[in-house]
Design an enzyme around this catalytic site. Structure first.
Site, PDB file in Angstrom:
ATOM      1  N   GLU A  27      -2.737  -8.122  -2.218  1.00  0.00           N
ATOM      2  CA  GLU A  27      -1.355  -7.595  -1.697  1.00  0.00           C
ATOM      3  C   GLU A  27      -1.680  -7.226  -0.165  1.00  0.00           C
ATOM      4  O   GLU A  27      -2.350  -6.436   0.250  1.00  0.00           O
ATOM      5  CB  GLU A  27      -1.369  -6.261  -2.474  1.00  0.00           C
ATOM      6  CG  GLU A  27      -0.030  -5.369  -2.406  1.00  0.00           C
ATOM      7  CD  GLU A  27      -0.155  -4.300  -1.539  1.00  0.00           C
ATOM      8  OE1 GLU A  27       0.688  -4.877  -0.491  1.00  0.00           O
ATOM      9  OE2 GLU A  27      -0.489  -3.264  -1.826  1.00  0.00           O
ATOM     10  N   CYS A  40       2.308  -0.634   3.983  1.00  0.00           N
ATOM     11  CA  CYS A  40       2.684  -2.038   3.826  1.00  0.00           C
ATOM     12  C   CYS A  40       4.058  -2.351   3.537  1.00  0.00           C
ATOM     13  O   CYS A  40       4.832  -3.344   3.871  1.00  0.00           O
ATOM     14  CB  CYS A  40       1.819  -2.792   2.943  1.00  0.00           C
ATOM     15  SG  CYS A  40       1.866  -2.242   1.267  1.00  0.00           S
TER      16      CYS A  40
HETATM   17  C1  UN1 Z   1       0.865   0.435   0.561  1.00  0.00           C
HETATM   18  O1  UN1 Z   1       1.545   0.669   1.770  1.00  0.00           O
HETATM   19  O2  UN1 Z   1      -0.066  -0.190   0.538  1.00  0.00           O
HETATM   20  O3  UN1 Z   1       5.941   1.679  -1.978  1.00  0.00           O
HETATM   21  C2  UN1 Z   1       1.358   0.924  -0.726  1.00  0.00           C
HETATM   22  C3  UN1 Z   1       5.279   2.242  -1.462  1.00  0.00           C
HETATM   23  C4  UN1 Z   1       3.950   3.079  -1.837  1.00  0.00           C
HETATM   24  C5  UN1 Z   1       2.713   2.315  -1.858  1.00  0.00           C
HETATM   25  C6  UN1 Z   1       2.643   1.803  -0.549  1.00  0.00           C
HETATM   26  N1  UN1 Z   1       4.509   3.562  -3.164  1.00  0.00           N
HETATM   27  O4  UN1 Z   1       5.529   2.493  -0.169  1.00  0.00           O
END
Ligand code: UN1
Length: 505
Positions: A261, A295
């Site tokens: 990921e 992310c």
């Molecule tokens: C991440 O930034 O690695 O969808 C995860 C989202 C959060 C998770 C982010 N529920 O922004």
């Protein structure tokens, strides 16, 4: 702060290794956790050596041999108890996450809610680890598939979601019958220790201490041991593309499995028929939330040219009202970045933007008047050819790119190496369905009238291309944590062969 740390079992100097019990004095270097808001030390952690690593792996393998035979619904019952503990400590853990990462308290607590949600999901899942049954082509034969636990698995997590991403992996893997070896980011070791302290009494009480283990250390030491280790059948890793490529190639070489990921470079397409006020709210949360360090952060806005000016003005206005400061204070919407390196990286990116012909139309300065790693969020008018648009800068920089028609918008949207999350804002069914069609968004997540960040745990989370292809959390992501076995049973007195082959009869 003292009572908070006490509630979560954090001392001035902590062990960073749990292998069914806390290892008293791990042999690795001391890691100091810094509060990014004021650059002061929160507490320190003794990290793991190779010797400590061996203890964690051998314990995880040993516990796996018992845990895999414990019925899945009973494993689910333990996740239910863990979920209750998360609820009890939501405020304290959310505050610690906020202290250590710099994200605002509402988001820190939101992260704990995400941990609760996935634990609850895991409880239900524990009765639904179902396989298909098939009709055999042979008489009096039964055919079905079943799912077995995989083993002791490695979970490598990033600094920005120090609790939730571990929980997505750990809760699901645990109901699947795996044991977990967690290597968190060394930037946020205290959250990991606190989480381990919260779950330990539950696991111990149920006789399963060491289903979930912790090993704090560097990527070049502990991370490397994990990815090379043949005894670990699956590595789930969250982080940068560079890290993911290393994990993917080393684990792939030994034919292990990965769930990757990695970075996103997420865009939202804004059509001229969008509800502008709703769009602005979603965009501001997507771009500035967690100070641009998700992310899933919205990094590119692809805007129909006839509304570019109107939308830009509204976003500028919204940006101007964002209070930047202590993430624990009410009313603050943006805290600091994680460290000085992150601030420097943002400044380097802004320089590149200028050199490539982009114009910074709002913000982008380092806030020098206060301690801590503070920046202003930046808005950039960009041209679609700018090479920097291909990169994920882990900071609050939002590019505005104009387009004429939906074809061009989707082209610009997809023209990056990453493929995590995406969004379109429109009231038109035709636009929305085009964006969601096979020739639309190429990302793992595609939303309509919702921003790119803030996904619910019920869906599978992850993305395509350089994002790595892995899926975590809900839906059927659990399948990656198990091994599939196809089983055929003959309950006749004959020995027919498949494909009707006659062999000597
Ligand atoms: C991440 O930034 O690695 O969808 C995860 C989202 C959060 C998770 C982010 N529920 O922004």
């Amino acid at each position: 702060m003292k009572t908070l740390l006490k509630e979560l079992g954090i001392k001035t100097l902590n062990s960073g290794v749990y292998a069914g019990h806390w290892i008293n004095k791990p042999d690795g270097d001391t890691i100091v956790s810094i509060n990014p808001y004021n650059e002061t030390e929160i507490a320190a952690v003794l990290s793991a050596s190779k010797k400590d690593y061996e203890k964690v792996v051998s314990n995880s393998l040993e516990v796996f041999s018992k845990w895999r035979m414990y019925p899945a619904p009973k494993r689910g019952e333990i996740m239910r108890q863990i979920s209750l503990e998360f609820r009890k400590h939501k405020k304290a853990l959310g505050t610690l996450i906020s202290l250590e990462t710099g994200k605002i308290l509402a988001e820190g607590e939101g992260e704990v809610q995400e941990m609760i949600d996935i634990a609850d999901f895991a409880v239900g899942l524990s009765r639904q680890l179902c396989g298909f049954t098939m009709h055999s082509e042979r008489e009096k034969h039964r055919m079905y598939e079943q799912w077995h636990p995989l083993g002791a698995i490695g979970v490598i997590t990033a600094f920005n979601f120090p609790g939730a991403v571990w929980a997505w992996n750990a809760m699901i893997a645990a109901v699947c019958g795996d044991t977990i070896i967690w290597k968190p980011s060394a930037k946020v070791p205290l959250t990991a220790i606190a989480v381990q302290n919260i779950i330990n009494p539950v696991l111990e009480k149920n006789g399963f201490a060491g289903v979930m283990n912790l090993i704090i250390g560097g990527g070049e030491t502990i991370g490397e041991y994990l990815i090379h280790d043949k005894r670990i059948p699956l590595i789930s890793a969250t982080g940068s593309f560079v890290m993911g490529r290393r994990v993917g190639s080393v684990v792939g070489e030994r034919l292990g499995r990965t769930i990757l990921e990695l970075g996103g470079n997420n865009a939202a397409i804004i059509m001229d028929d969008a509800n502008i006020d709703l769009t602005v709210r979603a965009v501001v949360f997507g771009a500035v939330g967690t100070a641009g360090q998700r992310c899933t952060t919205t990094r590119r806005l692809v805007v129909q040219e006839n509304i570019l000016e109107q939308l830009t003005n509204k976003i500028k206005k919204a940006y101007a009202s964002i209070k930047i400061g202590n993430p624990l204070e009410k009313g603050i919407l943006m805290g600091p970045l994680i460290d000085k390196q992150a601030v420097d990286n943002m400044m380097i990116a802004l320089e590149k933007i200028k050199n490539q012909g982009g114009s910074i139309i709002y913000g982008g300065s380092r806030l020098k008047n206060k301690k801590g790693y503070f920046v202003e969020p930046a808005l950039v008018l960009a041209k679609k050819e700018m090479p920097i648009l291909q990169e994920e800068t882990f900071a609050p920089i939002l590019y505005l790119i104009a387009f004429r028609d939906i074809k061009e918008a989707i082209e610009v949207h997809n023209n990056v190496p990453q493929g995590l999350s995406s969004a379109m804002f429109t009231k038109s069914l035709i636009n929305a369905e085009t964006f969601l069609s096979h020739e639309g968004s190429d990302c793992g997540i595609a939303n309509i009238n919702i921003g790119t960040s803030g996904a619910e745990i019920g869906g599978a989370f992850g993305g395509e291309k350089d994002t790595g292809g892995g899926r975590e959390a809900g839906s059927d992501a659990w399948k990656a944590y198990m091994r599939r076995q196809t089983t055929t049973i003959n309950f006749s007195n004959k020995m027919p062969l498949a494909q009707g082959i006659k062999f000597g009869d």
